[in-house]
Design an enzyme around this catalytic site. Structure first.
Site, PDB file in Angstrom:
ATOM      1  N   ASP A 153       0.830  -1.213   0.000  1.00  0.00           N
ATOM      2  CA  ASP A 153       0.000   0.000   0.000  1.00  0.00           C
ATOM      3  C   ASP A 153       0.864   1.264   0.000  1.00  0.00           C
ATOM      4  OD1 ASP A 153      -2.454   1.302  -0.029  1.00  0.00           O
ATOM      5  OD2 ASP A 153      -2.661   1.283   2.154  1.00  0.00           O
ATOM      6  N   LYS A 155       1.852   4.629  -1.091  1.00  0.00           N
ATOM      7  CA  LYS A 155       1.271   5.807  -1.760  1.00  0.00           C
ATOM      8  C   LYS A 155       1.563   7.043  -0.908  1.00  0.00           C
ATOM      9  CE  LYS A 155      -3.181   4.641   0.255  1.00  0.00           C
ATOM     10  NZ  LYS A 155      -4.548   4.201   0.036  1.00  0.00           N
ATOM     11  N   ASN A 158       0.592   7.449   2.749  1.00  0.00           N
ATOM     12  CA  ASN A 158       1.206   6.585   3.750  1.00  0.00           C
ATOM     13  C   ASN A 158       2.676   6.878   3.984  1.00  0.00           C
ATOM     14  OD1 ASN A 158      -1.177   5.277   4.259  1.00  0.00           O
ATOM     15  ND2 ASN A 158      -0.811   3.659   2.755  1.00  0.00           N
ATOM     16  N   ASP A 171       1.900   3.152   8.136  1.00  0.00           N
ATOM     17  CA  ASP A 171       0.700   2.438   7.742  1.00  0.00           C
ATOM     18  C   ASP A 171       0.977   1.070   7.129  1.00  0.00           C
ATOM     19  OD1 ASP A 171      -2.005   2.146   7.459  1.00  0.00           O
ATOM     20  OD2 ASP A 171      -2.291   4.168   6.686  1.00  0.00           O
ATOM     21  N   THR A 188       4.919 -26.334   6.962  1.00  0.00           N
ATOM     22  CA  THR A 188       6.361 -26.122   6.880  1.00  0.00           C
ATOM     23  C   THR A 188       6.760 -25.754   5.464  1.00  0.00           C
ATOM     24  OG1 THR A 188       8.481 -27.243   6.916  1.00  0.00           O
ATOM     25  CG2 THR A 188       6.551 -28.647   6.726  1.00  0.00           C
TER      26      THR A 188
HETATM   27  P1  ATP Z   1      -6.433   6.378   7.242  1.00  0.00           P
HETATM   28  O1  ATP Z   1      -6.592   4.906   7.182  1.00  0.00           O
HETATM   29  O2  ATP Z   1      -7.672   7.168   6.980  1.00  0.00           O
HETATM   30  O3  ATP Z   1      -5.223   6.866   6.505  1.00  0.00           O
HETATM   31  P2  ATP Z   1      -5.183   5.993   9.666  1.00  0.00           P
HETATM   32  O4  ATP Z   1      -5.992   5.338  10.708  1.00  0.00           O
HETATM   33  O5  ATP Z   1      -4.197   5.219   8.882  1.00  0.00           O
HETATM   34  O6  ATP Z   1      -6.150   6.707   8.734  1.00  0.00           O
HETATM   35  P3  ATP Z   1      -3.045   7.702  10.001  1.00  0.00           P
HETATM   36  O7  ATP Z   1      -2.968   7.957   8.529  1.00  0.00           O
HETATM   37  O8  ATP Z   1      -2.016   6.833  10.587  1.00  0.00           O
HETATM   38  O9  ATP Z   1      -4.459   7.172  10.357  1.00  0.00           O
HETATM   39  O10 ATP Z   1      -3.001   9.062  10.820  1.00  0.00           O
HETATM   40  C1  ATP Z   1      -3.806  10.158  10.495  1.00  0.00           C
HETATM   41  C2  ATP Z   1      -2.942  11.394  10.287  1.00  0.00           C
HETATM   42  O11 ATP Z   1      -2.225  11.717  11.486  1.00  0.00           O
HETATM   43  C3  ATP Z   1      -1.867  11.226   9.230  1.00  0.00           C
HETATM   44  O12 ATP Z   1      -2.364  11.498   7.977  1.00  0.00           O
HETATM   45  C4  ATP Z   1      -0.797  12.210   9.689  1.00  0.00           C
HETATM   46  O13 ATP Z   1      -1.095  13.506   9.270  1.00  0.00           O
HETATM   47  C5  ATP Z   1      -0.919  12.168  11.186  1.00  0.00           C
HETATM   48  N1  ATP Z   1       0.060  11.237  11.749  1.00  0.00           N
HETATM   49  C6  ATP Z   1      -0.120   9.917  11.927  1.00  0.00           C
HETATM   50  N2  ATP Z   1       0.953   9.331  12.458  1.00  0.00           N
HETATM   51  C7  ATP Z   1       1.871  10.304  12.629  1.00  0.00           C
HETATM   52  C8  ATP Z   1       3.215  10.334  13.145  1.00  0.00           C
HETATM   53  N3  ATP Z   1       3.803   9.237  13.574  1.00  0.00           N
HETATM   54  N4  ATP Z   1       3.859  11.516  13.184  1.00  0.00           N
HETATM   55  C9  ATP Z   1       3.242  12.633  12.721  1.00  0.00           C
HETATM   56  N5  ATP Z   1       1.990  12.676  12.231  1.00  0.00           N
HETATM   57  C10 ATP Z   1       1.293  11.528  12.174  1.00  0.00           C
HETATM   58 MG    MG Z   2      -3.223   6.472   6.930  1.00  0.00          MG
END
Ligand code: ATP
Ligand code: MG
Length: 293
Positions: A153, A155, A158, A171, A188
């Site tokens: 995934d 992109k 992510n 992600d 195995t």
């Molecule tokens: P989706 O599936 O809709 O993408 P998600 O549950 O995967 O949502 P994330 O994409 O992990 O959620 O987090 C949402 C947002 O929070 C990200 O787009 C990013 O802007 C911010 N974010 C997430 N993790 C971090 C991090 N480790 N450091 C900084 N910002 C973060």
């Molecule tokens: Mg995400």
């Protein structure tokens, strides 16, 4: 959730983190700061681990929503895989904990945010910036594939950017551990015929395709097979209907490289270690792996 080697961080080289090792986490261990973003199943906050002062991103997921969407299994896999990966271009997962309503993931903080937003801001990246990111991703994916992990995934949404401007793959929700899957399926490895052993490599080539798409999107600002209708995108992908618009101007070396990744026959896609040796990468990617804006 009895997964991911208890809840301790594993990065032994980080003194701040190892200072808090061998602990079970609770929300009381953290000062919660500003919201960083919002995901499908909850929110992400800036947080500080009180004892070490280590800054992290705390991802808070609601159990009810996870259950409703039947993604608990996917989350478990994400946590299990991501917590075992240690690479400068992969967002670290230090641990997790949970209470009655929520699951909390303790993540490495990526101070400079999303690649997606950067791309929106700039429209498209310079060849130096694109090549630096593509090389970083290739190194991270080589590391993952070496551990039999396929991301599946890749992109801009992510990908995050760290404090040193380094790219971080985040992600792992769609990633798979092929070795594990195979073992649970077949008991195995020893009895597997060559074509099934080979399909580990075969599967990993999906990430090469995605990297080709991403490289195109970095340089042109849009993915290559975009179309108004879903069915048209589908057709263009299946036919590998790859076109390079006249603007923005992109070098033929870059276009060549993209065409070598976007090959229908997955066994014919440019292997990632060969990609790193390509003149376009060697001449454009920052040797430090860091592109400073
Ligand atoms: P989706 O599936 O809709 O993408 P998600 O549950 O995967 O949502 P994330 O994409 O992990 O959620 O987090 C949402 C947002 O929070 C990200 O787009 C990013 O802007 C911010 N974010 C997430 N993790 C971090 C991090 N480790 N450091 C900084 N910002 C973060
Ligand atoms: Mg995400």
């Amino acid at each position: 959730m009895a997964i991911a080697s208890e809840t301790q961080p594993q990065d032994k080289t980080s003194s701040e983190v190892s200072a808090v090792e061998k602990r079970r986490w609770t929300l009381n261990d953290f000062d919660i700061g500003k919201p960083l973003g919002r995901g499908k199943f909850g929110h992400v906050y800036l947080a500080r681990e009180k004892r070490s002062n280590h800054i992290v991103a705390l991802k808070v997921l609601f159990k009810s929503q996870l259950q409703q969407s039947q993604v608990e299994h996917q989350l478990r896999r994400e946590v299990e895989i991501q917590s075992h990966l240690r690479h400068p271009n992969i967002l670290s997962l230090y641990g997790y904990f949970y209470d009655q309503k929520r699951v909390y993931l303790i993540l490495e903080y990526a101070a400079k945010g999303e690649v997606y937003k950067e791309l929106q801001k700039c429209k498209y990246f310079s060849e130096r910036r694109a090549a630096t990111y593509v090389a970083s991703l290739a190194r991270a994916l080589i590391y993952c594939h070496g551990k039999h992990v396929i991301h599946r995934d890749i992109k801009p949404e992510n990908l995050l950017i760290g404090a040193q401007s380094e790219l971080k793959i985040a992600d792992f929700g769609w990633s798979v551990h092929t070795f594990n899957r195979r073992r649970t399926m077949c008991g195995t490895l020893d009895y597997l015929p060559p074509e099934m052993v080979e399909s580990v490599e075969h599967d990993a080539s999906v990430d090469i395709w995605s990297l080709g798409i991403l490289c195109y999107e970095f340089l042109y600002g849009v993915p290559p097979f975009e179309a108004k209708e879903h069915s048209d995108t589908y057709r263009r992908i299946v036919q590998v209907d790859l076109k390079f618009p006249p603007k923005p101007i992109v070098s033929s070396a870059a276009k060549d490289l993209i065409a070598q990744m976007l090959v229908k026959d997955s066994s014919q896609r440019l292997p990632l270690h060969k990609l790193l040796e390509q003149p376009w990468i060697v001449q454009n990617a920052e040797p430090s792996g860091v592109y400073k804006v």
